[in-house]
Design a protein around this motif. Structure first.
Motif, PDB file in Angstrom:
ATOM      1  N   TYR A 181     -75.911 -36.822 128.364  1.00  0.00           N
ATOM      2  CA  TYR A 181     -75.422 -36.727 126.979  1.00  0.00           C
ATOM      3  C   TYR A 181     -74.992 -35.297 126.667  1.00  0.00           C
ATOM      4  O   TYR A 181     -73.979 -35.071 125.995  1.00  0.00           O
ATOM      5  N   GLN A 186     -67.223 -36.183 123.248  1.00  0.00           N
ATOM      6  CA  GLN A 186     -67.725 -36.886 122.069  1.00  0.00           C
ATOM      7  C   GLN A 186     -67.529 -38.397 122.166  1.00  0.00           C
ATOM      8  O   GLN A 186     -68.388 -39.167 121.734  1.00  0.00           O
ATOM      9  N   LYS A 189     -70.360 -39.687 124.214  1.00  0.00           N
ATOM     10  CA  LYS A 189     -71.601 -39.650 123.427  1.00  0.00           C
ATOM     11  C   LYS A 189     -71.632 -40.794 122.419  1.00  0.00           C
ATOM     12  O   LYS A 189     -72.655 -41.459 122.234  1.00  0.00           O
TER      13      LYS A 189
END
Length: 343
Positions: A181, A186, A189
């Protein structure tokens, strides 16, 4: 249909969705070969029509072979599946089976032949899937009058003729999750958050729409089951939605790239592989070889397993994953049962 395309025949059928589909056939009944399926694409059908016409007759080696069933099932049945993933998987299975079984006649394929195919198949589990599809097509062909031969493995369920399968056992550890992570873009994630919070499959993560109000809704691509998640009950989903809204992207999907485009399977694969590689390299540099090895073994689809791990009970995990039977959840995601000591 005559005139410009003699012997070209059409059949119009309405699917459950209401969509009308036209199927094309070459009429080879004069040669005793019936109607030859040409699919639903007009241009491809005409190309095949020309090829058959140039040969003069339909090849006798196709009529009465398993390829005849493959071709008709691919043209008449496969398009009716609603899941793109299912159609893609079945098409792949057909490509693998055709070179082996296509030219064979029905009486040439017995149980020893099928077992021999599985023994030689390097991808053992995938080989089982191919034989499952062959069984489906075989029994469909019987209903269509293409063969009277029974499926060779009928009644042999307990003989263990298929390749042995073992569910992949892996626990999504927090340290492994957090290591990847930390290195992810992004959109990766967000996908990790979404998958581990809801238990969605990856195909659903990239196709789920922006929520209306506080409810995230989904019709699962694989099962067609509908589900809703209350965003107020999630620790990560409200932030995901806020980030998505702040992008100002003009598409409707919940997941988005930083440039405002929908997330594709290719973007997920590349982003995940990159983050996982960097995380593993950093763990190795720190001398944490066991962590590095565990990082390399984790897949993005394992976020569904992480969701099951986080559930409070087997019943809750089964509901989250939309399983109809808790035994399925336990077999694939439940891990070890917690037992109460008796002494």
């Amino acid at each position: 249909m005559t005139g410009a395309y003699p012997r070209l025949r059409t059949r119009t059928r309405r699917r459950k969705s209401g969509k009308v589909v036209v199927y094309y056939f070459y009429d080879a009944s004069a040669e005793g070969n019936g109607e030859i399926p040409l699919g639903t694409d007009f241009d491809k059908a005409i190309a095949q029509w020309k090829e058959i016409g140039e040969r003069g007759t339909y090849s006798a080696r196709v009529t009465g072979t398993i390829e005849e069933a493959f071709a008709r099932w691919e043209a008449e049945v496969l398009p009716g599946y609603t899941s793109a993933e299912t159609k893609k998987g079945y098409a792949k299975n057909l490509r693998m089976m055709r070179p082996v079984f296509g030219e064979a006649t029905w009486d040439q394929v017995g149980l020893p032949v099928i077992k021999g195919y599985l023994a030689k198949r390097t991808a053992k589990t995938q080989g089982n899937r191919e034989m499952a599809l062959l069984s489906v097509i075989w029994n469909w062909a019987r209903g269509e009058g293409l063969t009277s031969q029974p499926w060779p493995a009928a009644g042999m369920e307990r003989s263990k003729w298929k390749n042995k399968e073992k569910a992949r056992k892996i626990k999504v550890r927090d340290d492994v999750y957090e290591a990847i992570y930390a290195e992810a873009g992004q959109h990766i994630k967000d996908c990790m958050d979404l998958g581990s919070a809801t238990g969605m499959r990856l195909t659903d993560c990239i196709s789920v729409l922006m929520p209306r109000g506080n409810l995230l809704t989904l019709e699962a691509s694989k099962t067609g089951k509908e589900a809703e998640w209350d965003l107020n009950l999630s620790a990560v989903l409200p932030d995901l939605v806020r980030r998505r809204k702040a992008l100002g992207a003009d598409h409707l999907m919940l997941l988005s790239t930083a440039e405002g485009n929908p997330v594709t399977p290719q973007a997920l694969r590349y982003g995940w592989d990159k983050a996982r590689t960097i995380a593993a390299e950093k763990a190795t540099a720190r001398g944490e070889d066991e962590l590095a090895a565990s990082i390399k073994l984790l897949y993005l689809r394992d976020m569904r397993k992480r969701a099951a791990q986080k559930a409070g009970s087997l019943e809750e995990a089964s509901k989250l994953l939309q399983h109809s039977d808790e035994r399925l959840t336990e077999r694939h995601y439940g891990g070890v049962r917690r037992l109460k000591p008796v002494g």
